[in-house]
Design an enzyme around this catalytic site. Sequence first.
Site, mmCIF file in Angstrom:
data_model
loop_
_atom_site.group_PDB
_atom_site.id
_atom_site.type_symbol
_atom_site.label_atom_id
_atom_site.label_comp_id
_atom_site.label_asym_id
_atom_site.label_seq_id
_atom_site.Cartn_x
_atom_site.Cartn_y
_atom_site.Cartn_z
ATOM 1 N N GLY A 218 -6.030 -8.219 0.435
ATOM 2 C CA GLY A 218 -5.596 -9.478 -0.167
ATOM 3 C C GLY A 218 -5.580 -10.663 0.780
ATOM 4 N N GLU A 438 -13.249 27.499 -3.571
ATOM 5 C CA GLU A 438 -12.208 26.502 -3.845
ATOM 6 C C GLU A 438 -10.827 27.142 -3.918
ATOM 7 O OE1 GLU A 438 -12.701 23.425 -3.514
ATOM 8 O OE2 GLU A 438 -14.893 23.556 -3.476
HETATM 9 P P1 ADP Z 1 -9.627 -9.102 1.490
HETATM 10 O O1 ADP Z 1 -9.988 -10.544 1.588
HETATM 11 O O2 ADP Z 1 -8.426 -8.732 2.282
HETATM 12 O O3 ADP Z 1 -10.752 -8.169 1.760
HETATM 13 P P2 ADP Z 1 -9.244 -9.808 -1.233
HETATM 14 O O4 ADP Z 1 -8.220 -10.856 -1.111
HETATM 15 O O5 ADP Z 1 -10.636 -10.263 -1.434
HETATM 16 O O6 ADP Z 1 -9.195 -8.825 -0.001
HETATM 17 O O7 ADP Z 1 -8.809 -8.824 -2.395
HETATM 18 C C1 ADP Z 1 -9.667 -8.469 -3.445
HETATM 19 C C2 ADP Z 1 -8.908 -8.402 -4.742
HETATM 20 O O8 ADP Z 1 -7.976 -7.323 -4.724
HETATM 21 C C3 ADP Z 1 -8.066 -9.619 -4.989
HETATM 22 O O9 ADP Z 1 -8.800 -10.602 -5.645
HETATM 23 C C4 ADP Z 1 -6.963 -9.093 -5.849
HETATM 24 O O10 ADP Z 1 -7.372 -8.983 -7.191
HETATM 25 C C5 ADP Z 1 -6.762 -7.691 -5.335
HETATM 26 N N1 ADP Z 1 -5.698 -7.622 -4.325
HETATM 27 C C6 ADP Z 1 -5.859 -7.295 -3.038
HETATM 28 N N2 ADP Z 1 -4.684 -7.284 -2.383
HETATM 29 C C7 ADP Z 1 -3.742 -7.647 -3.271
HETATM 30 C C8 ADP Z 1 -2.327 -7.823 -3.191
HETATM 31 N N3 ADP Z 1 -1.654 -7.634 -2.050
HETATM 32 N N4 ADP Z 1 -1.677 -8.196 -4.312
HETATM 33 C C9 ADP Z 1 -2.348 -8.378 -5.451
HETATM 34 N N5 ADP Z 1 -3.666 -8.230 -5.590
HETATM 35 C C10 ADP Z 1 -4.383 -7.849 -4.529
HETATM 36 ZN ZN ZN Z 2 -14.870 23.629 0.946
#
Ligand code: ADP
Ligand code: ZN
Length: 630
Positions: A218, A438
């Site tokens: 995020g 398994e």
């Molecule tokens: P990063 O930039 O850290 O790789 P992003 O901000 O692009 O991650 O996250 C991708 C998507 O995942 C966001 O648009 C959101 O929908 C979701 N997401 C990621 N982290 C969070 C969080 N802490 N809370 C809510 N949604 C999140």
């Molecule tokens: Zn195995």
Amino acid sequence: MAIKDNSRKPRQFQIGNLVLTLSGLLLLTNIFLPGILGPSISRVPYSMFINQVGNGTVERASVSQEEIRYQLKPAEGEEVGQVFSTTPIFDLELPKRLEANGVEFAAPTPPKNRWFTTLLGWVVPPLIFVAIFQFFAARQGGGLGGGGRGALSFTRSKAKLYVEGDDTKTTFADVAGVEEAKVELEEVVEFLKSPQRFLKIGARIPKGVLLVGPPGTGKTLMAKAVAGEAGVPFFSISGSEFVELFVGAGAARVRDLFEQAKKQAPCIIFIDELDAIGKSRASGPFAGGNDEREQTLNQLLTEMDGFAVGDATVIVLAATNRPETLDQALLRPGRFDRQVLVDRPDLSGREEILNIYARKVKLDEAVDLHQIAARTPGFAGADLANLVNEAALLAARTQRESVAQADFNEAIERVVAGLEKKSRVLNETEKTIVAYHEVGHALVGALMPGGSKVAKISIIPRGMAALGYTLQMPTEDRFLMSEAELHGQIATLLGGRAAEEIIFGSVTTGAANDLQRATELAERMVMTYGMSKVLGPLAYEKGGQNNFLGQEGMGNPRRMVSEETAKAIDGEVKGIVEAARDQARSILKNNRDLLEAIAKQILETEVIEGEKLQELLKQAALPDSIPALA
Ligand code: ADP
Ligand code: ZN
Ligand code: MG
């Protein structure tokens, strides 16, 4: 989020001017060129010229290095003699000879418009080149949705401006599970909203804040939330966009970006994927390599040093998931001196994130988000958002009105183990082997420490390589592992192959991945965690390569060790894996009847899980004595 194109117009006039000038020059060329070349004159060989001089028929000659132009004496009936030209050879005797034959000779008068010819030669080709170049640049700019941007704008920043007062704007309410980071960024918002409050006390407002964390946690979302909360202009650009096109363009873009931002202060510049430009200049396999990236980085450093804190509130936010690769110069005070860790969420954080996304779908009343959060340690925010969507898709596919707990469970499995592959059909023998294999994993896993709860055994092929799988669900987040637990995990990994050995007396290729993982774990025990009595608490792996969360990078090099030590390491690793195999064998031998019973059952149903599985596994018993550890 509305995106406004922020590039300015005046540049467009420049291309207009340029085209005008260019066509003007071409016109001039057309008028003057014939004058320069003059009427055509017949060329003759040098020898003929010498002959004519010797005959005394040449009246006058104009001699230059490139050309001799000469006029004959008028023949009968002619008013003026014919004019010829020839290319001279290197002939020092020529002046004497001309003199001796009474030829009037001189060097040609320098053409008055020579400077003009020279000018044309130098100026026209580059102009044509520039015009062609701009034609393409303009097309490209248009194609990339930069509509209306001037053709010269290829060096202009492609930063997008997120505007305040947007109804779809992101706020901190959209982010969950990263409380510490939120608190830090709320402070940044305060800086931007009322800088005076901080400046009055004499507090220094930070220039650069670096968001650091694994992918999908995020970081980008948080940066947008800062913009949404602060209500200030927000310039967003990705590091990878800087390093395209032509050398020098990246640096120009950085300059332009800061120029624009300063005019709009207070505002935020957000550079996503900073590592794309900020890679360490000193190290790495391509040391001394990428000039373009280096120039861009230098420009960024200059710009960050350039604006004085206080006179304009521009805060630079940046995000990266590889801070260890960043150039140290970026992390110096006055640049990105604040670093905010955006980590994977913990149990309650995951539940909060699930809550955010669950609000957007129709949930069955029985759905227990807490339980789902408990089953998904290690999931980042993006994984959880994806999980909710997968579950909703599953529900929709079976024509149900709401998303049930079972959908979530299936969705978790999909994320963890990959999609079911019904098309990969096993023959009966293979199926039997996979079943025993398994169940072997499951029984050893149920009895040894360190394995999490065995939640499901399946012999339906899934994912890229798995023919069958045993799903172990962690019951809690784990941050530390004891030595005994690691031994238990290795034994569990070898349980599959041990079952094959016991039942069929031979082994198959099916255990390759298990062996790989078991060996890696054992190696890490010896080399990284200092868990070998023989080798002692030393780190044989070269440190410094670990990323910020303490996860090992791929293939850490060994520290320089003596040959004996290297041998000892190999011996210890082998010892650990072999001891684990013996443990797995003795457990399975002790529970052979149960092994057969469960395997037979799974051959009928393909999957055993839940209560039924727990009932069966409960009957397993540890042998009286288990082979000692190495
Ligand atoms: P990063 O930039 O850290 O790789 P992003 O901000 O692009 O991650 O996250 C991708 C998507 O995942 C966001 O648009 C959101 O929908 C979701 N997401 C990621 N982290 C969070 C969080 N802490 N809370 C809510 N949604 C999140
Ligand atoms: Zn195995
Ligand atoms: Mg991102």
